[in-house]
Scaffold this motif. Structure first.
Motif, short mmCIF file in Angstrom:
data_model
loop_
_atom_site.label_atom_id
_atom_site.label_comp_id
_atom_site.label_asym_id
_atom_site.label_seq_id
_atom_site.Cartn_x
_atom_site.Cartn_y
_atom_site.Cartn_z
N ILE A 177 0.83 -1.20 0.00
CA ILE A 177 0.00 0.00 0.00
C ILE A 177 0.86 1.26 0.00
O ILE A 177 0.58 2.23 -0.72
CB ILE A 177 -0.96 -0.01 1.20
CG1 ILE A 177 -2.00 -1.14 1.04
CG2 ILE A 177 -1.67 1.34 1.35
CD1 ILE A 177 -2.90 -1.32 2.23
N LEU A 178 1.93 1.25 0.81
CA LEU A 178 2.84 2.39 0.85
C LEU A 178 3.49 2.63 -0.51
O LEU A 178 3.65 3.77 -0.95
CB LEU A 178 3.90 2.18 1.92
CG LEU A 178 3.42 2.30 3.38
CD1 LEU A 178 4.52 1.87 4.34
CD2 LEU A 178 2.97 3.73 3.68
N LEU A 179 3.87 1.56 -1.18
CA LEU A 179 4.45 1.68 -2.53
C LEU A 179 3.47 2.40 -3.46
O LEU A 179 3.87 3.30 -4.22
CB LEU A 179 4.78 0.30 -3.09
CG LEU A 179 6.11 -0.33 -2.66
CD1 LEU A 179 6.17 -1.80 -3.12
CD2 LEU A 179 7.28 0.45 -3.24
N HIS A 180 2.22 2.01 -3.38
CA HIS A 180 1.20 2.59 -4.25
C HIS A 180 0.95 4.07 -3.92
O HIS A 180 0.95 4.93 -4.81
CB HIS A 180 -0.10 1.80 -4.10
CG HIS A 180 -1.26 2.37 -4.86
ND1 HIS A 180 -1.57 1.98 -6.14
CD2 HIS A 180 -2.19 3.32 -4.51
CE1 HIS A 180 -2.63 2.65 -6.56
NE2 HIS A 180 -3.03 3.47 -5.59
N GLU A 181 0.76 4.37 -2.65
CA GLU A 181 0.42 5.74 -2.26
C GLU A 181 1.58 6.70 -2.51
O GLU A 181 1.37 7.86 -2.90
CB GLU A 181 0.00 5.79 -0.80
CG GLU A 181 -1.20 4.92 -0.44
CD GLU A 181 -2.44 5.26 -1.24
OE1 GLU A 181 -2.50 6.37 -1.79
OE2 GLU A 181 -3.34 4.41 -1.33
N ILE A 182 2.80 6.25 -2.31
CA ILE A 182 3.96 7.12 -2.55
C ILE A 182 4.12 7.40 -4.04
O ILE A 182 4.63 8.46 -4.42
CB ILE A 182 5.22 6.49 -1.92
CG1 ILE A 182 5.12 6.54 -0.39
CG2 ILE A 182 6.49 7.22 -2.38
CD1 ILE A 182 6.26 5.89 0.34
N GLN A 183 3.68 6.48 -4.89
CA GLN A 183 3.72 6.74 -6.34
C GLN A 183 2.78 7.88 -6.69
O GLN A 183 3.08 8.68 -7.59
CB GLN A 183 3.35 5.48 -7.12
CG GLN A 183 4.31 4.33 -6.97
CD GLN A 183 5.76 4.72 -7.24
OE1 GLN A 183 6.05 5.44 -8.19
NE2 GLN A 183 6.65 4.24 -6.39
N HIS A 184 1.63 7.97 -6.02
CA HIS A 184 0.73 9.11 -6.23
C HIS A 184 1.47 10.42 -5.93
O HIS A 184 1.32 11.41 -6.65
CB HIS A 184 -0.49 9.01 -5.31
CG HIS A 184 -1.53 8.05 -5.77
ND1 HIS A 184 -1.99 8.02 -7.07
CD2 HIS A 184 -2.22 7.09 -5.11
CE1 HIS A 184 -2.92 7.09 -7.19
NE2 HIS A 184 -3.08 6.50 -6.02
N LEU A 185 2.25 10.39 -4.87
CA LEU A 185 3.00 11.58 -4.48
C LEU A 185 4.08 11.90 -5.50
O LEU A 185 4.25 13.06 -5.91
CB LEU A 185 3.63 11.35 -3.10
CG LEU A 185 4.36 12.53 -2.45
CD1 LEU A 185 3.41 13.69 -2.23
CD2 LEU A 185 4.99 12.09 -1.14
N LYS A 186 4.79 10.89 -5.95
CA LYS A 186 5.87 11.09 -6.92
C LYS A 186 5.35 11.59 -8.26
O LYS A 186 5.94 12.48 -8.89
CB LYS A 186 6.64 9.79 -7.12
CG LYS A 186 7.73 9.90 -8.19
CD LYS A 186 8.40 8.56 -8.45
CE LYS A 186 9.43 8.69 -9.55
NZ LYS A 186 10.10 7.41 -9.85
N LEU A 187 4.24 11.03 -8.71
CA LEU A 187 3.69 11.34 -10.03
C LEU A 187 2.80 12.58 -10.05
O LEU A 187 2.19 12.88 -11.08
CB LEU A 187 2.90 10.13 -10.56
CG LEU A 187 3.71 8.84 -10.72
CD1 LEU A 187 2.79 7.67 -11.05
CD2 LEU A 187 4.77 8.99 -11.78
N LYS A 188 2.71 13.28 -8.90
CA LYS A 188 1.93 14.52 -8.81
C LYS A 188 0.46 14.31 -9.16
O LYS A 188 -0.18 15.13 -9.82
CB LYS A 188 2.53 15.60 -9.72
CG LYS A 188 4.01 15.82 -9.58
CD LYS A 188 4.40 16.29 -8.19
CE LYS A 188 5.90 16.56 -8.09
NZ LYS A 188 6.32 16.94 -6.72
#
Length: 365
Positions: A177-188
């Motif tokens: 889940i953390l991998l997924h949510e942090i991608q939202h942050l990275k990809l703006k």
């Protein structure tokens, strides 16, 4: 003039949205570096929707089938009753204000609740977040909260991001889940959602905007999945998919704020994500079909045409007196009463309420 401009821009942008959907649904496009293709097309469409105005180089094109009937409808006796048109405008503004107020209130309320919850003391979770952010070169490390809520995991906020997790999940599920949510942050993705919500609030009356919102949000979730699994081993990729399957069994409460993205938003979206993620994991790739290339070309062309041209109603029934000669230096000029003043060789000739068929080729200044 305003009605014609609104109809023209909605027509061009509506057709562009239909061309955009196949591009969003292509998993191949999600793998392009920095998602340049989708981002450029999305921002082109968004800018034109938010600024549907005539530009200095916009030309007017006569249209005699639909716009005259729309204009006649607006001039019909029902709409000419005192206050009806104003009432329609006020109703639109009230709905926009309600939607904007609702979105702002939900954002402020959730922001306040999350701000008073302390950061998790689970060292394993904090270490995972630090490790993932370091690998992804993310300096704005999100705050992580572990609370047992019925909405499931989600990320909230742009400037000070917060990730909400359930403490009941296993360590492996928390990692996925953390991998997924942090991608939202990275990809703006959160700023993109804010822009999408703003467009939706303004164009709440336009059905194709509802479709655009649905498809873009699905794309954001799938894109976060694709980027999350790209560095995982085959066993971890399979585990990631299993996490999606297992969480689908839970009946999570839907929460939708302007600046948040849920890990599990709906079963339909989840089915879409799993189906397309499996294609990515097992290497089911396709070439960029000619149809997708045509969609990109059509979308770009439609946006350009919305800037270059706008439609204006003209009628066949207008009679002109042949008291002057039309030359190459003839043009129309719109006066303060939205009437058309005809000029020939810079000299005023007459004023018309509508552009006749015989003079539709003349420029409007």
């Amino acid at each position: 003039m305003f009605i014609s401009l609104l109809i023209s821009n909605s027509l061009f942008c509506g057709l562009a949205i239909l061309c955009f959907i196949p591009i969003l649904n292509s998993t191949q496009n999600l793998n392009y570096k920095n998602r340049i293709l989708i981002l450029i097309l999305f921002f082109m469409l968004s800018i034109r929707l938010l600024f549907p105005f005539e530009l200095p180089f916009t030309k007017t094109v006569g249209e005699s089938l639909i716009l005259p009937k729309v204009i006649e409808l607006m001039d019909y006796r029902v709409f000419n009753i005192a206050g009806i048109k104003i009432l329609m405008l006020v109703t639109y503004i009230i709905i926009v204000v309600i939607l904007l107020t609702k979105a702002t209130y939900k954002h402020i309320k959730l922001s306040h609740v999350l701000s008073i919850v302390p950061v998790t003391e689970n060292r394993d979770v904090l270490n995972m977040v630090d490790k993932i952010c370091k690998y992804e070169n993310i300096k704005n490390i999100p705050k992580v909260i572990c609370v047992d809520i019925d909405t499931g995991a989600f990320i909230f906020g742009c400037r000070k991001p917060i990730i909400v997790l359930s403490p009941k999940l296993s360590k492996e599920k928390q990692k996925m889940i953390l991998l997924h949510e942090i991608q939202h942050l990275k990809l703006k993705h959160l700023p993109i959602k804010i822009l999408l919500e703003l467009i939706f609030i303004i164009y709440w009356w336009f059905p194709l905007i509802w479709l655009l919102k649905k498809e873009v949000l699905k794309m954001l979730e799938l894109q976060a999945d694709v980027y999350a699994v790209r560095t995982l081993s085959d066993r971890e990729k399979n585990k990631y998919t299993e996490v999606l399957f297992s969480l689908a069994k839970n009946n999570f409460k839907h929460i939708d704020t302007t600046c948040s993205l849920l890990f599990i938003s709906s079963l339909n979206t989840l089915e879409y994500r799993i189906k397309n993620l499996l294609k990515v994991i097992y290497g089911v790739r396709k070439r960029l079909y000619i149809a997708e290339v045509l969609c990109v070309a059509c979308l770009s062309t439609l946006i350009m045409m919305s800037c270059l041209y706008t439609f204006e109603a003209y009628y066949y029934s207008i009679k002109l007196e042949e008291s002057f000669m039309i030359t190459d230096n003839s043009y129309f000029r719109i006066n303060d009463e939205n009437e058309y003043e005809l000029y020939v060789n810079e000299k005023y000739q007459c004023t018309l309420s509508h552009i006749p068929k015989e003079l539709i080729s003349l420029e409007i200044k």
